[in-house]
Design an enzyme around this catalytic site. Structure first.
Site, PDB file in Angstrom:
ATOM      1  N   HIS A  47      -2.366  25.580   9.667  1.00 49.14           N
ATOM      2  CA  HIS A  47      -2.029  24.647   8.582  1.00 49.14           C
ATOM      3  C   HIS A  47      -0.995  25.292   7.673  1.00 49.14           C
ATOM      4  CE1 HIS A  47      -4.734  26.872   5.822  1.00 49.14           C
ATOM      5  NE2 HIS A  47      -5.425  27.074   6.926  1.00 49.14           N
ATOM      6  N   ALA A  48      -0.726  24.706   6.519  1.00 46.35           N
ATOM      7  CA  ALA A  48       0.403  25.106   5.670  1.00 46.35           C
ATOM      8  C   ALA A  48       0.424  26.587   5.304  1.00 46.35           C
ATOM      9  CB  ALA A  48       0.436  24.247   4.406  1.00 46.35           C
TER      10      ALA A  48
END
Length: 89
Positions: free
Chosen positions: A17-18
């Site tokens: 994810h980010a």
């Protein structure tokens, strides 16, 4: 100049994810090597220094990714990048 390929299993419950994508992309960009990452072995990889490209792969928990590193110290860089991807949350 060497080319090294490594594969690793993604165990983070939310995949890449980010935050981990950002850390990984920054490490790839600062490595001085050309680094690509792909979601499936043998498939063309994307530029690992681009957070958007890394996130576009949609890597989830349980997926295996393949890194290809081209450049000086490719072995060391590949090991460091695998560590970034697999470090405990």
């Amino acid at each position: 100049m060497a080319t090294v390929t490594r594969t690793t299993l993604i165990t983070d419950p939310v995949g890449i994810h980010a935050r981990p994508a950002s850390e990984f992309s920054q490490a790839a960009a600062s490595s001085g090597c050309k680094v690509t990452i792909s979601k499936e072995a043998g498939k063309p990889g994307v530029d690992a220094s681009s957070i958007l490209m890394v996130m576009s792969l949609g890597v989830a928990q349980g997926d295996t990714v393949e890194l290809t590193v081209d450049g000086d110290n490719a072995d060391q860089v590949a090991d460091q990048l695998i560590e970034v991807l697999t470090k405990a949350e």
